[in-house]
Write an enzyme that holds these catalytic residues in place. Structure first.
Site, PDB file in Angstrom:
ATOM      1  N   TYR A  85       0.839  -1.121   0.160  1.00 44.61           N
ATOM      2  CA  TYR A  85      -0.117   0.045  -0.097  1.00 44.61           C
ATOM      3  C   TYR A  85       1.002   1.098   0.129  1.00 44.61           C
ATOM      4  O   TYR A  85       1.616   1.520   1.032  1.00 44.61           O
ATOM      5  CB  TYR A  85      -0.882  -0.120   1.276  1.00 44.61           C
ATOM      6  CG  TYR A  85      -1.818  -1.284   1.280  1.00 44.61           C
ATOM      7  CD1 TYR A  85      -2.192  -1.824   0.084  1.00 44.61           C
ATOM      8  CD2 TYR A  85      -2.392  -1.356   2.662  1.00 44.61           C
ATOM      9  CE1 TYR A  85      -3.016  -2.927   0.426  1.00 44.61           C
ATOM     10  CE2 TYR A  85      -3.119  -2.552   2.732  1.00 44.61           C
ATOM     11  CZ  TYR A  85      -3.614  -3.234   1.633  1.00 44.61           C
ATOM     12  OH  TYR A  85      -4.437  -4.443   1.888  1.00 44.61           O
ATOM     13  N   GLY A 133     -18.495  -3.942   0.730  1.00 46.93           N
ATOM     14  CA  GLY A 133     -18.493  -3.850  -0.755  1.00 46.93           C
ATOM     15  C   GLY A 133     -17.780  -2.807  -1.778  1.00 46.93           C
ATOM     16  O   GLY A 133     -18.261  -2.245  -2.597  1.00 46.93           O
ATOM     17  N   GLY A 170     -17.513   0.011  -0.294  1.00 44.39           N
ATOM     18  CA  GLY A 170     -18.382   1.457  -0.297  1.00 44.39           C
ATOM     19  C   GLY A 170     -19.834   1.435  -0.809  1.00 44.39           C
ATOM     20  O   GLY A 170     -20.470   2.163  -0.296  1.00 44.39           O
TER      21      GLY A 170
END
Length: 333
Positions: free
Chosen positions: A59, A209, A211
Site C-alpha cells: 500500500y 462492498g 463502499g
C-alpha cells in the site's frame, strides 16, 4: 458504545477488536492522501476501541506502513497490528509480481518492521498465494519468523481451501483474510467449512462492498483518481453498478426500518456471521473520522432472525452483477 473483542484462531489465538480498521485507502487507490487527517482517524480509532489495524507493504507502496507506524507510536500496546507481504512492488509503484519465496518472506518482514517502527508484528499474512512456490515453503519461512520473535501469528489472504489445509499442516494459521460481505459470499461453500474444521478465524476485507453498501455511491459520484472508477471493479461501473445499486436500495429500505444506516446494517450482517467455530472480525476501511464512528457503532447493532431473513431476501447469493475484480488471476482457486 463499548467495542467488544473476538478471538481469531484456536491453535494460535489472537484476541482483536470485533471491528478493525483497514488503512489501505489512506495511502493509495481511493483518492488523494491527507496524512494529518489519516493520523487523526487512526487515533480516534484507538480511542473507540477499534484497535485491530490492517496495513500491507504494497500500500503506497510502503508509505501506509510508515503512516500506521507513526500514528501508533506511544500506543503500540493498545494495537493488534496486522500487515502483509507477497505483492512485490518497487518504490516507484511498479508491480513486480507475487513473491512467496522464503528469502523474500524474510526480507519483506524485516523491511515492514523497520517501516512500522515496531519489534514484532501481531498478525503477518501472505497477501496473495504465489502459484510458483509450494505453500509449505512460504509458510515454513513464516514459521521461522514466529520462532525468531518477529511475528506472533500467521495468516493467509485470498487462499483456497486446499492451500489453507497445506499451510495449516506446517504451522497454525490464526486467520484468513478475504473479501466477504452481503455482496461477496463466494467462500461460504468450501472455505468456511475448512476454517471451522481447523479453528481459523475470518477477517473480511471490503465488508461494505468497497463502499457501495454504504448507500453513498451513485453513477459518477466517485472522485477522479479513485481506482473504483476503473474497469478493474466491474461491480462499480456501467451495467454492474446500475444493477447493484438496486440491491443497495433494498438494503437502505431495511436500514430505515431498523433505524440505522445501510452501511451499519451491512457491517452488522458480517459480524453476525461469526460463531463459536469461526470468529469474524471485519476491517472496513475509511479515511474519515465520521465514517469510522458510524462503522464502529455497527458493533452495537443486534440483528434479529427477521432482520437476517430480510437481508437474505434483499441480496440473495448470486444476485450481485459482476466479478469482484476485472482480473481474478491472482486469486487462489
Amino acid at each position: 458504545m463499548t467495542m467488544t473483542t473476538r478471538t481469531l484462531g484456536t491453535t494460535s489465538p489472537l484476541t482483536v477488536s470485533a471491528l478493525g480498521l483497514g488503512c489501505m485507502g489512506m495511502s493509495e487507490f481511493y483518492g488523494p492522501r491527507d496524512e494529518a487527517g489519516d493520523t487523526q482517524t487512526i487515533h480516534r480509532s484507538l480511542d473507540l476501541g477499534v484497535t485491530f489495524l490492517d496495513t500491507a507493504d504494497m500500500y503506497g507502496p510502503f508509505t501506509n506502513e510508515q503512516l500506521v507506524g507513526k500514528a501508533i507510536a506511544g500506543r503500540r500496546d493498545e494495537v493488534q497490528l496486522a500487515t502483509k507481504f507477497g505483492n512485490e512492488r518497487t518504490p516507484d509503484g511498479a508491480r513486480v509480481g507475487i513473491n512467496g519465496t522464503p528469502s523474500y518472506v524474510r526480507a519483506a518482514c524485516d523491511a515492514s518492521l523497520q517501516r512500522l517502527g515496531v519489534d514484532h508484528i501481531d498478525l503477518y499474512y501472505q497477501h496473495r498465494v504465489d502459484q510458483t512456490v509450494p505453500i509449505e515453503e512460504t509458510v515454513g519461512a513464516m514459521k521461522e519468523l514466529v520462532e525468531a520473535g518477529k511475528v506472533r501469528h500467521l495468516g493467509l489472504s485470498e487462499a483456497s481451501a486446499a492451500t489453507i489445509r497445506k499451510a495449516a499442516a506446517v504451522h497454525p494459521i490464526t486467520a484468513l483474510q478475504t473479501e466477504y460481505s452481503l455482496f461477496t459470499r463466494d467462500l461460504e461453500a468450501e472455505i468456511l467449512p475448512v476454517l471451522r474444521e481447523l479453528g481459523i478465524g475470518l477477517v473480511p476485507y471490503s465488508p461494505l462492498g468497497r463502499g457501495i453498501l454504504t448507500g453513498t455511491i451513485s453513477e459518477g459520484s466517485l472522485p477522479a483518481g479513485d481506482s473504483r472508477n476503473s474497469a478493474y471493479f466491474p461491480r462499480l461501473n456501467g451495467e454492474g453498478l446500475r444493477a447493484n445499486l438496486a440491491l443497495v436500495e433494498r438494503v437502505r429500505e431495511l436500514a430505515e426500518v431498523k433505524g440505522c444506516t445501510p452501511g451499519q446494517l451491512a457491517l452488522a450482517w458480517v459480524l453476525a456471521q461469526g460463531s463459536t467455530d469461526v470468529a469474524v472480525a471485519p476491517i472496513p476501511g475509511t479515511k474519515r473520522v465520521r465514517y469510522l464512528e458510524e462503522n464502529a457503532a455497527a458493533a452495537d447493532l443486534s440483528l434479529t432472525e427477521e432482520d437476517l431473513a430480510g437481508l437474505a431476501a434483499a441480496v440473495p447469493p448470486g444476485a450481485v452483477v459482476g466479478d469482484r475484480y476485472g482480473d481474478m488471476s491472482s486469486i487462489d482457486a
